[in-house]
Every structure is written in structure tokens, then in C-alpha cells.
Design a protein around this motif. Structure first.
Motif, short mmCIF file in Angstrom:
data_model
loop_
_atom_site.label_atom_id
_atom_site.label_comp_id
_atom_site.label_asym_id
_atom_site.label_seq_id
_atom_site.Cartn_x
_atom_site.Cartn_y
_atom_site.Cartn_z
N MET A 22 0.79 -1.23 0.00
CA MET A 22 0.00 0.00 0.00
C MET A 22 0.82 1.28 0.00
SD MET A 22 -0.96 2.43 2.41
CE MET A 22 -2.30 3.48 2.87
N ALA A 40 -6.26 4.77 10.51
CA ALA A 40 -7.60 4.26 10.85
C ALA A 40 -7.68 3.84 12.31
CB ALA A 40 -7.96 3.11 9.91
N PRO A 142 -5.63 2.88 -3.41
CA PRO A 142 -4.54 1.90 -3.47
C PRO A 142 -4.52 1.02 -2.22
CG PRO A 142 -3.65 4.07 -2.96
CD PRO A 142 -5.13 4.24 -3.15
N ASP A 146 -5.64 -8.14 0.20
CA ASP A 146 -6.58 -8.51 1.28
C ASP A 146 -7.72 -7.49 1.45
OD1 ASP A 146 -4.27 -6.90 2.21
OD2 ASP A 146 -5.33 -6.91 4.11
N GLU A 181 0.89 -7.70 -4.61
CA GLU A 181 -0.48 -7.88 -4.08
C GLU A 181 -0.47 -8.50 -2.69
OE1 GLU A 181 -3.05 -10.10 -6.64
OE2 GLU A 181 -4.17 -8.27 -6.99
N LYS A 193 0.57 -8.24 10.81
CA LYS A 193 0.82 -7.90 12.21
C LYS A 193 0.29 -9.00 13.11
CE LYS A 193 -0.93 -3.79 10.73
NZ LYS A 193 -1.27 -2.39 10.51
P1 TYM Z 1 -4.21 -2.61 7.16
O1 TYM Z 1 -3.85 -1.63 8.19
O2 TYM Z 1 -4.41 -4.02 7.54
O3 TYM Z 1 -3.11 -2.60 6.04
C1 TYM Z 1 -2.70 -1.40 5.40
C2 TYM Z 1 -2.44 -1.67 3.92
O4 TYM Z 1 -1.36 -2.61 3.78
C3 TYM Z 1 -1.77 -3.66 2.92
N1 TYM Z 1 -1.11 -4.92 3.34
C4 TYM Z 1 -0.47 -5.75 2.51
N2 TYM Z 1 -0.27 -5.71 1.18
C5 TYM Z 1 0.44 -6.72 0.63
N3 TYM Z 1 0.96 -7.76 1.34
C6 TYM Z 1 0.78 -7.85 2.68
N4 TYM Z 1 1.29 -8.86 3.37
C7 TYM Z 1 0.02 -6.81 3.32
N5 TYM Z 1 -0.35 -6.57 4.61
C8 TYM Z 1 -1.05 -5.42 4.60
C9 TYM Z 1 -3.27 -3.75 3.08
O5 TYM Z 1 -3.89 -4.38 1.98
C10 TYM Z 1 -3.65 -2.30 3.22
O6 TYM Z 1 -3.81 -1.69 1.94
N6 TYM Z 1 -9.07 -1.84 6.35
C11 TYM Z 1 -7.75 -1.31 6.06
C12 TYM Z 1 -7.61 0.13 6.55
C13 TYM Z 1 -8.65 1.02 6.02
C14 TYM Z 1 -8.79 1.50 4.68
C15 TYM Z 1 -9.92 2.34 4.68
C16 TYM Z 1 -8.05 1.30 3.52
C17 TYM Z 1 -9.67 1.57 6.74
N7 TYM Z 1 -10.42 2.36 5.93
C18 TYM Z 1 -10.35 3.00 3.50
C19 TYM Z 1 -8.49 1.93 2.35
C20 TYM Z 1 -9.60 2.76 2.36
C21 TYM Z 1 -6.73 -2.18 6.78
O7 TYM Z 1 -7.02 -2.83 7.74
O8 TYM Z 1 -5.47 -2.09 6.32
#
Ligand code: TYM
Length: 321
Positions: A22, A40, A142, A146, A181, A193
Motif C-alpha cells: 500500500m 484508521a 490503493p 486482502d 499484491e 501484524k
Molecule cells: P491494514 O492496516 O491491515 O493494512 C494497510 C495496507 O497494507 C496492505 N497490506 C499488505 N499488502 C500486501 N501484502 C501484505 N502482506 C500486506 N499486509 C497489509 C493492506 O492491503 C492495506 O492496503 N481496512 C484497512 C484500513 C482502512 C482503509 C480504509 C483502507 C480503513 N479504511 C479505506 C483503504 C480505504 C486495513 O485494515 O489495512
């Protein structure tokens, strides 16, 4: 000009999955439009019940994002809670959201399957996320893979509102990068996490080295040829290395004669070097005591200006004013 929006939960320390999934794409998008990125903290309450830790994580996420290249002159960085109208919109959206749609959300099902209590906040999490996106008339979001389903839910909710009340919302588009991705963690599962398999962006050198050395591999002996396509080391190395460097590592895998330990050292050196300029910037930011507060206050102001307009439109459309 397009409007770009995304959020990140302050539920822990940022890792390279967040970075490549992201943050890096979001930082690149700063050149293409008007970007709004938020922390968030409402969402984090669904899993984090330690107020002091939540406050600390929020500041750390802001610091880390700025250190990685978020430019507050162009991009608004703010706290989700500084735009509390988003909770009002969540309520309005929830009145058109089918329970059956939320029951099918992978993220919810995964969390419950891993033993998290199914609280109502966890269940309606995607509705709050839809409100986050729709309240800024966002064009592009972006995210890592997940979160893709949550964006589909957002589009469905927006479509439903538009069907009932006329053209209220813009339909946002989720954007993932094919190459990043899903960034794997130390055990080859998605880096997360909550899985304890992370490599943190700004971890301490000794600890990070130890974590990289603990990447799970098969037990092929040093001499044996190894399959680069099945290796988490190669997958992670590909995030940092040039095409040429990657080809070279793959060749050494296939040839045999090098142990996994040596490849892990090479990966560690590469990632340590990759984040060096950001570590430096991070130290500079930390020296300026009021910098982060100023950035967040500015960001909140810009975010509120848009959210107020959109909420006025929504309240009128649904008959609340
Ligand atoms: P969160 O905090 O879990 O993760 C933040 C961003 O990091 C990406 N991500 C990953 N991408 C690739 N590989 C991984 N292993 C990996 N781990 C995490 C997630 O896809 C994310 O983009 N629900 C969201 C937060 C949120 C949000 C929103 C996002 C709240 N409101 C509105 C976009 C628009 C979340 O829990 O992301």
C-alpha cells in the motif's frame, strides 16, 4: 484531477507488507492527483484495547509514513477520528447494507476463524471503510489484495444508495499492484501484524537481521540445487533487487553450492540498504517536536472541508435535512 484515498490501521508497527502493498503505490500516486491518507484509529479499536499503545502506534504510523516519503505539502495525512462525520455516514450506509453481504467478508471470517471475538464493530468494519472512502468522493484507492473485497463492498453500498436516492456517490476504484499484491511473511503466509511473521520497516538492525535469518525454508543441503520459485527469500528479494540482481540470485539457487543462510544474509543487506535514506529522514523528523502534530492538523482541516460538503449532500439526499 483524481482524488486518491487510503487508510492504514495503527494496530501495530508497519511492516514491508504494508510498504509494498500500500504505502509505496500510495506514495507514487501523490504525483498523479490529490491524495488523502489517514490513520484508521476507529478501525483499530476492533482489535486493540490498550489506549496508551493505540496512541503510540498512531504517532508511529504518522512518523513512518512521513519518513517513507509522504509529502504533506501535497498530500493530506490525518487521523480517521479527526473526521468524526465518518461515523454518521457509517450509520446511514449501514441502513442499506445487507447483513448477508457482511457475513461473506473474508477478512471478518478469517479473524473469527483465528479466535477473535465476533464483536459488532468487527462485523460492520467494511461499512466504516466504505464511509471512509465515500466521504471524500474518492476516485482511486490503493490497497493490498486482502482489502480488495472491502472495496467491492464499498462499490455495492454506493450503488445501492445511488439506486435509492439518485446520484449521491462516486464509484471508487480499488487499485492493487500485481507484483506486490500479497507480500509473504517469514513463514511464507501473508505478512501480517496479527500472524507475528513480519519484517518491520524501521526495526532495529540486530532484531531485523535475526528475523530475516529465521525465514522458513526446506532442509535442502548447501550443495543441492534449490527451487527459486518456491522460496520466500527470493520473493522478498525481488521487492528490493534490480532485475539483474534477482536473475543472479535465481541462478545461484538453481546451481546449488550456496546455503539458505547466505541468501538470507544477502536479502538482509539489500533491505537494510533500501530503507537507509528513510531511516535518516525519520531521525530528522523526530528532532522536530511539533512537526507531526502540525502535519496531522493541516491534513484534518483539508479532509474536513471535503467531508462537510459530502455529508451535506448525503443528509439532504436521504431526507435528514
Ligand atoms: P491494514 O492496516 O491491515 O493494512 C494497510 C495496507 O497494507 C496492505 N497490506 C499488505 N499488502 C500486501 N501484502 C501484505 N502482506 C500486506 N499486509 C497489509 C493492506 O492491503 C492495506 O492496503 N481496512 C484497512 C484500513 C482502512 C482503509 C480504509 C483502507 C480503513 N479504511 C479505506 C483503504 C480505504 C486495513 O485494515 O489495512
Amino acid at each position: 484531477m483524481i482524488r486518491i484515498l487510503s487508510g492504514i490501521q495503527p494496530s501495530g508497527v508497519l511492516h514491508i507488507g504494508n510498504y509494498f502493498g500500500m504505502m509505496r503505490p500510495a506514495l507514487q500516486l501523490q504525483d498523479e492527483g490529490e491524495a488523502f491518507y489517514f490513520i484508521a484509529n476507529y478501525h483499530a479499536l476492533t482489535s486493540l484495547r490498550d489506549p496508551a499503545l493505540l496512541r503510540e502506534n498512531v504517532r508511529r504510523v504518522a512518523l513512518d509514513f512521513l519518513a517513507c516519503g509522504l509529502d504533506p505539502k501535497r498530500t493530506a495525512l490525518f487521523l480517521q477520528t479527526d473526521v468524526p462525520q465518518v461515523t454518521e455516514l457509517t450509520w446511514i450506509l449501514s441502513t442499506v447494507t445487507p447483513v448477508s453481504r457482511l457475513e461473506l467478508a473474508h477478512s471478518y471470517k478469517d479473524k473469527v476463524a483465528r479466535g477473535m471475538a465476533a464483536n459488532a464493530g468487527l462485523f460492520t468494519y467494511p461499512v466504516l471503510m466504505a464511509a471512509d472512502i465515500l466521504i471524500y468522493d474518492s476516485d482511486v484507492v490503493p490497497v493490498g489484495k486482502d482489502q480488495k473485497q472491502h472495496i467491492e463492498i464499498t462499490r455495492d453500498i454506493a450503488t445501492r444508495i445511488n439506486e435509492i436516492y439518485g446520484d449521491v456517490f462516486k464509484l471508487p476504484e480499488g487499485r492493487t499492484q500485481a507484483t506486490t499484491e500479497v507480500v509473504p511473511g517469514l513463514d511464507g503466509q501473508k505478512m501480517s501484524k496479527s500472524y507475528g511473521n513480519t519484517i518491520d520497516i524501521f526495526g532495529e538492525e540486530k532484531e531485523l537481521r535475526k528475523r530475516v535469518m529465521s525465514i522458513v525454508t526446506d532442509s535442502a543441503p548447501v550443495d543441492a540445487p534449490k527451487d527459486p520459485d518456491k522460496s520466500t527469500i527470493v520473493q522478498l528479494y525481488s521487492l528490493f533487487a534490480s532485475k539483474h540482481e534477482l536473475a543472479e540470485m535465481r541462478e545461484r539457487f538453481e546451481k546449488g553450492g550456496t546455503g539458505y543462510g547466505d541468501f538470507k544474509k544477502q536479502l538482509f543487506e539489500k533491505l537494510w540498504e533500501y530503507f537507509a535514506p528513510m531511516r535518516k529522514r525519520r531521525e530528522e523528523i523526530q528532532r522536530d517536536k511539533s512537526y507531526i502534530d502540525d502535519v496531522l492538523a493541516q491534513g484534518a482541516k483539508r479532509a474536513n472541508a471535503i467531508a462537510d460538503q459530502v455529508m451535506a449532500r448525503v443528509r439532504k439526499a436521504v431526507g435528514l435535512t
